[in-house]
Scaffold this motif. Structure first.
Motif, PDB file in Angstrom:
ATOM      1  N   ILE A  94       0.821  -1.206   0.000  1.00 47.31           N
ATOM      2  CA  ILE A  94       0.000   0.000   0.000  1.00 47.31           C
ATOM      3  C   ILE A  94       0.859   1.261   0.000  1.00 47.31           C
ATOM      4  O   ILE A  94       0.473   2.282  -0.592  1.00 47.31           O
ATOM      5  N   GLU A  95       2.041   1.222   0.628  1.00 45.48           N
ATOM      6  CA  GLU A  95       2.906   2.404   0.641  1.00 45.48           C
ATOM      7  C   GLU A  95       3.317   2.794  -0.776  1.00 45.48           C
ATOM      8  O   GLU A  95       3.324   3.984  -1.136  1.00 45.48           O
ATOM      9  N   GLU A  96       3.659   1.809  -1.603  1.00 47.44           N
ATOM     10  CA  GLU A  96       4.048   2.088  -2.976  1.00 47.44           C
ATOM     11  C   GLU A  96       2.847   2.570  -3.797  1.00 47.44           C
ATOM     12  O   GLU A  96       2.983   3.453  -4.660  1.00 47.44           O
ATOM     13  N   MET A  97       1.672   2.017  -3.507  1.00 50.87           N
ATOM     14  CA  MET A  97       0.489   2.455  -4.226  1.00 50.87           C
ATOM     15  C   MET A  97       0.177   3.917  -3.923  1.00 50.87           C
ATOM     16  O   MET A  97      -0.176   4.686  -4.831  1.00 50.87           O
ATOM     17  N   VAL A  98       0.286   4.316  -2.676  1.00 51.34           N
ATOM     18  CA  VAL A  98       0.010   5.718  -2.326  1.00 51.34           C
ATOM     19  C   VAL A  98       1.034   6.633  -2.992  1.00 51.34           C
ATOM     20  O   VAL A  98       0.692   7.725  -3.473  1.00 51.34           O
ATOM     21  N   ALA A  99       2.288   6.192  -3.067  1.00 50.44           N
ATOM     22  CA  ALA A  99       3.295   6.988  -3.771  1.00 50.44           C
ATOM     23  C   ALA A  99       2.919   7.144  -5.246  1.00 50.44           C
ATOM     24  O   ALA A  99       3.077   8.233  -5.827  1.00 50.44           O
ATOM     25  N   LEU A 100       2.407   6.097  -5.863  1.00 52.41           N
ATOM     26  CA  LEU A 100       1.948   6.188  -7.252  1.00 52.41           C
ATOM     27  C   LEU A 100       0.762   7.150  -7.380  1.00 52.41           C
ATOM     28  O   LEU A 100       0.686   7.941  -8.334  1.00 52.41           O
ATOM     29  N   TYR A 101      -0.172   7.093  -6.419  1.00 55.03           N
ATOM     30  CA  TYR A 101      -1.303   8.018  -6.448  1.00 55.03           C
ATOM     31  C   TYR A 101      -0.822   9.469  -6.374  1.00 55.03           C
ATOM     32  O   TYR A 101      -1.367  10.349  -7.047  1.00 55.03           O
ATOM     33  N   LEU A 102       0.195   9.718  -5.543  1.00 50.74           N
ATOM     34  CA  LEU A 102       0.718  11.077  -5.405  1.00 50.74           C
ATOM     35  C   LEU A 102       1.466  11.518  -6.663  1.00 50.74           C
ATOM     36  O   LEU A 102       1.465  12.699  -7.013  1.00 50.74           O
ATOM     37  N   ALA A 103       2.102  10.560  -7.324  1.00 52.99           N
ATOM     38  CA  ALA A 103       2.875  10.903  -8.527  1.00 52.99           C
ATOM     39  C   ALA A 103       1.984  11.170  -9.730  1.00 52.99           C
ATOM     40  O   ALA A 103       2.378  11.905 -10.642  1.00 52.99           O
ATOM     41  N   ALA A 104       0.793  10.597  -9.748  1.00 47.60           N
ATOM     42  CA  ALA A 104      -0.061  10.640 -10.945  1.00 47.60           C
ATOM     43  C   ALA A 104      -0.899  11.912 -10.994  1.00 47.60           C
ATOM     44  O   ALA A 104      -1.572  12.269 -10.027  1.00 47.60           O
ATOM     45  N   ASP A 105      -0.896  12.566 -12.136  1.00 47.45           N
ATOM     46  CA  ASP A 105      -1.732  13.746 -12.352  1.00 47.45           C
ATOM     47  C   ASP A 105      -3.158  13.364 -12.711  1.00 47.45           C
ATOM     48  O   ASP A 105      -4.106  14.095 -12.391  1.00 47.45           O
ATOM     49  N   VAL A 106      -3.310  12.241 -13.404  1.00 44.93           N
ATOM     50  CA  VAL A 106      -4.633  11.786 -13.855  1.00 44.93           C
ATOM     51  C   VAL A 106      -4.772  10.305 -13.541  1.00 44.93           C
ATOM     52  O   VAL A 106      -3.911   9.499 -13.896  1.00 44.93           O
ATOM     53  N   MET A 107      -5.863   9.949 -12.862  1.00 41.75           N
ATOM     54  CA  MET A 107      -6.180   8.552 -12.566  1.00 41.75           C
ATOM     55  C   MET A 107      -7.233   8.077 -13.553  1.00 41.75           C
ATOM     56  O   MET A 107      -8.268   8.728 -13.743  1.00 41.75           O
ATOM     57  N   LEU A 108      -6.974   6.940 -14.213  1.00 35.92           N
ATOM     58  CA  LEU A 108      -7.895   6.401 -15.215  1.00 35.92           C
ATOM     59  C   LEU A 108      -8.574   5.139 -14.676  1.00 35.92           C
ATOM     60  O   LEU A 108      -7.927   4.109 -14.463  1.00 35.92           O
ATOM     61  N   VAL A 109      -9.857   5.225 -14.433  1.00 39.28           N
ATOM     62  CA  VAL A 109     -10.658   4.076 -13.998  1.00 39.28           C
ATOM     63  C   VAL A 109     -11.701   3.850 -15.084  1.00 39.28           C
ATOM     64  O   VAL A 109     -12.712   4.552 -15.148  1.00 39.28           O
ATOM     65  N   THR A 110     -11.433   2.882 -15.966  1.00 43.93           N
ATOM     66  CA  THR A 110     -12.245   2.704 -17.177  1.00 43.93           C
ATOM     67  C   THR A 110     -13.026   1.395 -17.152  1.00 43.93           C
ATOM     68  O   THR A 110     -13.244   0.777 -18.187  1.00 43.93           O
ATOM     69  N   ALA A 111     -13.448   0.969 -15.973  1.00 43.71           N
ATOM     70  CA  ALA A 111     -14.116  -0.327 -15.832  1.00 43.71           C
ATOM     71  C   ALA A 111     -15.347  -0.428 -16.733  1.00 43.71           C
ATOM     72  O   ALA A 111     -16.146   0.511 -16.832  1.00 43.71           O
ATOM     73  N   LEU A 112     -15.501  -1.584 -17.364  1.00 49.34           N
ATOM     74  CA  LEU A 112     -16.689  -1.862 -18.154  1.00 49.34           C
ATOM     75  C   LEU A 112     -17.869  -2.203 -17.245  1.00 49.34           C
ATOM     76  O   LEU A 112     -19.023  -1.986 -17.608  1.00 49.34           O
ATOM     77  N   ARG A 113     -17.573  -2.764 -16.086  1.00 51.29           N
ATOM     78  CA  ARG A 113     -18.574  -3.060 -15.054  1.00 51.29           C
ATOM     79  C   ARG A 113     -17.814  -3.335 -13.782  1.00 51.29           C
ATOM     80  O   ARG A 113     -16.882  -4.140 -13.772  1.00 51.29           O
ATOM     81  N   ASP A 114     -18.181  -2.666 -12.705  1.00 49.20           N
ATOM     82  CA  ASP A 114     -17.461  -2.835 -11.447  1.00 49.20           C
ATOM     83  C   ASP A 114     -18.421  -2.597 -10.299  1.00 49.20           C
ATOM     84  O   ASP A 114     -19.194  -1.624 -10.328  1.00 49.20           O
ATOM     85  N   GLY A 115     -18.370  -3.484  -9.299  1.00 49.06           N
ATOM     86  CA  GLY A 115     -19.247  -3.313  -8.152  1.00 49.06           C
ATOM     87  C   GLY A 115     -19.044  -1.969  -7.494  1.00 49.06           C
ATOM     88  O   GLY A 115     -19.993  -1.220  -7.251  1.00 49.06           O
TER      89      GLY A 115
END
Length: 506
Positions: free
Chosen positions: A389-410
Motif C-alpha cells: 500500500i505504501e508504494e500504491m500511495v506513492a503512485l497516487y501522489l505521482a499521478a496527475d490523472v487517474m484512469l478508472v475505465t471499468a466496463l462493469r465494477d461493483g
C-alpha cells in the motif's frame, strides 16, 4: 457448454446436510468454540508468510484488502470468528487465532478449487454478473461442487455459532449459505453482502440455477449491494423467478404452505476504504519523496496518467490502452510530455480468459512502446505486479490523472484511494459511469469506456484541466469519502441488520 433446467435442489441440499461432514466442517466441530458474531468469506483474512516477512506471526500475516480492513478492528473487540478457506488446497488446518481474531479454516480440495472456485464462481457467476463481457459457462459438475462447498461453509458456521449469533456472509461464492443457515439454525441473524454487481433479470435469466441462487440469498434477513440498481435487480429477479411478493425494499419469503416465513430486505450499502490509513501515508515524508522519485525515474514528464487494476476483462484496460494509443497517434499527447503507468496485478492466471487477456494487453503495450518510445521517454510503463500500500500511495501522489475505465465494477476502491491520497486537492479522476464509485464521486470526469472518442476527449479534459476546477472537484470528492469511510459501511450494515423489521402485509 453443458446446462440443466433442474429446479433449485433445495430438498436435496437439506438431506445432504448430514452426509457432507467434510474435513473442514469436522475440524470446525471439533474445536467447540461458540461465537456471537461470525464473518463468512471464501478466504480467511490471513496469508501464509515466511518468518523474515514483515508482519509475519506464526507463519501467517493479515491480508490486505478492504473487507479485512473494515471488519478486523471490530472483530478484535467482539466475541467474533471468521470462517473461510486458508488458501492451500488438500490441507486441513485446525482453528487458530491471529491478530486477535479467531479463525475457522474450511477445507477445500484441488477439485473444489477447479470446479467451485475457478469454475462456477469465476467462469459462470463472475462473467454473468458483469454483463456477460465474457461468455459464462454452465456446467452441472461445477454447480454440484458449488452446492457442496457452500454446504461445507454453512456446516462450519452452524458448529461455531452461539445461540442467536449474528452471521455476515460475504460475496458471490457463497450465495447458497444464507438459506442453508436459516434451515439449520433459525435462531441466527443472517446478513449477506454482494461485493460485485447483481445483473438485471434479463441477464440473470440465463443461469440454469437462477431459482436456487435467489432462494439461497433470500435466506438472509438483509441482503446488501453496492448500488441501489443492484438491489433493484435482485428484487425484480426474486419477483420474476420465485414469484416473491416485493414491497418497497422487503421481499416476503413464503414457505411450502404459502405463508410468509420471514422478510428479507435488500438495500444498498456502498463500501469504502480505510481513509485514515491512506491519508496518513499520503502525508509521510518518505512516501512523498518516493512519489517524486517515480516522476524523476520517468524523466519528469509533464503529465503522468495512472491505471491500477487486477488484470481482469471487466476493468477496461484494453479500452484505456486503445484510447491512449490514438491520442499519441493524433498528436494530442506526446511521449516526451506524457507517460501512462499501468499496474496490472496478476489475477486468476489458471483461467483461460485471463491468460488470453494478459497476452493481448502485453502485446498492445509492446506495440505502443515499439511505435512511440524514444531513448529518453517511454509511452507506457507496464507493471504486472502487486505492490504494498505504501508504494500504491506513492503512485497516487505521482499521478496527475487517474484512469478508472471499468466496463462493469461493483465499486472500484482504487478510485476512492486515489482521491483520498490527494491531500492537496489536486489531480483529476477519469471514472467509468459503470463503476459503483460513480454514484458517490459525481465530481469525477465521468465517461462511457465503450465510447473511445468520448474517452479520449475526457482524458484530454483531465490533462488540460485548470487548477481551480481540479481543486473544486477533488475537494468535493474527498469530502464525500472522508464522511463515508469503511467503518461507516460496516457499522451501517450491521445496524440495519439488527433493526427489527416492521411487517407490512397490507
Amino acid at each position: 457448454m453443458e446446462a440443466t433446467d433442474s429446479a433449485d435442489h433445495g430438498a436435496r441440499d437439506t438431506t445432504e446436510a448430514a452426509k457432507t461432514a467434510t474435513d473442514g466442517a469436522a475440524t470446525a466441530a471439533g474445536a467447540g468454540g461458540q461465537f456471537d458474531f461470525i464473518v463468512v468469506s471464501n478466504r480467511l483474512p490471513v496469508d501464509r508468510c515466511s518468518p523474515e516477512d514483515t508482519g509475519c506471526e506464526d507463519g501467517w500475516r493479515r491480508s490486505p484488502g478492504g473487507l479485512v480492513t473494515a471488519l478486523a478492528p471490530m472483530m478484535t473487540k467482539t466475541d467474533g470468528a471468521w470462517v473461510g478457506w486458508h488458501g492451500a488446497p488438500d490441507e486441513t488446518v485446525k482453528p487458530f487465532s491471529h491478530g486477535g481474531i479467531d479463525l475457522v479454516p474450511v477445507h477445500l480440495s484441488t477439485a473444489d478449487i477447479e470446479l467451485f472456485y475457478e469454475g462456477f464462481s469465476n467462469a459462470t457467476l463472475w462473467p454473468l454478473y458483469h454483463d456477460v463481457i465474457a461468455p459464462p459457462e454452465f456446467h452441472r459438475t461445477w454447480w454440484d461442487s458449488y452446492r457442496k462447498v457452500n454446504r461445507r461453509f454453512a456446516d462450519a458456521v452452524v458448529h461455531h455459532a452461539a445461540e442467536g449469533a449474528t452471521v455476515w456472509v460475504q460475496d458471490y461464492q457463497l450465495q447458497l449459505v444464507p438459506k442453508m443457515l436459516r434451515e439449520a439454525r433459525p435462531d441466527l441473524k443472517i446478513g449477506f453482502f454482494n461485493h460485485i454487481p447483481f445483473p438485471p433479470p434479463e441477464i440473470f435469466a440465463q443461469l440454469p440455477w437462477r431459482r436456487a441462487i435467489i432462494d439461497g440469498l433470500l435466506g438472509a434477513d438483509l441482503v446488501g449491494f453496492q448500488r441501489s440498481s443492484d438491489a433493484g435487480n435482485f428484487m425484480r429477479s426474486a419477483r420474476r423467478f420465485l414469484g416473491a411478493s416485493v414491497k418497497q425494499q422487503q421481499v416476503h419469503v413464503k414457505g411450502n404452505d404459502g405463508d410468509t416465513t420471514h422478510i428479507a430486505r435488500a438495500q444498498a450499502f456502498p463500501i469504502s476504504i480505510d481513509v485514515k490509513q491512506i491519508s496518513e501515508l499520503a502525508r509521510k515524508p518518505e512516501v512523498i519523496e518516493r512519489a517524486r522519485q517515480i516522476r524523476r525515474d520517468l524523466g519528469n514528464p509533464k503529465t503522468i496518467l495512472l491505471g491500477v487494476d487486477r488484470l481482469d476483462y471487466t476493468k477496461g484496460i484494453r479500452h484505456r490502452l486503445k484510447a491512449y494509443e490514438e491520442l499519441l497517434a493524433d498528436g494530442k499527447v506526446t511521449v516526451q510530455d506524457a507517460t501512462l503507468i499501468q499496474v496490472a496485478s496478476p489475477s486468476r492466471e489458471r483461467v483461460e480468459q485471463y491468460r488470453l487477456l494478459r497476452e493481448e494487453v502485453e502485446g498492445t503495450v509492446g506495440h505502443i512502446n515499439g511505435t512511440y518510445d524514444t531513448m529518453e521517454s517511454t509511452a507506457v510503463r507496464y507493471l504486472h505486479h502487486s505492490y504494498p500500500i505504501e508504494e500504491m500511495v506513492a503512485l497516487y501522489l505521482a499521478a496527475d490523472v487517474m484512469l478508472v475505465t471499468a466496463l462493469r465494477d461493483g465499486m472500484n476502491l482504487v478510485a476512492k484511494e486515489y482521491v483520498t491520497a490527494r491531500t492537496n486537492n489536486d489531480g483529476a479522476l477519469v471514472l467509468s459511469e459503470f463503476a459503483g464509485a460513480a454514484d458517490q464521486l459525481k465530481q469525477a470526469l465521468l465517461m462511457n469506456p465503450h465510447d473511445i472518442d468520448g474517452l479520449k476527449d475526457t482524458i484530454m479534459k483531465a490533462v488540460n484541466m485548470q487548477p481551480a476546477e481540479a481543486s473544486r472537484r477533488m475537494r468535493a470528492m474527498r469530502k464525500q469519502i472522508l464522511d463515508h469511510d469503511v467503518d461507516l459501511w460496516s457499522s451501517d450494515f450491521l445496524a440495519a441488520l439488527a433493526e427489527k423489521v416492521v411487517r407490512d402485509d397490507s
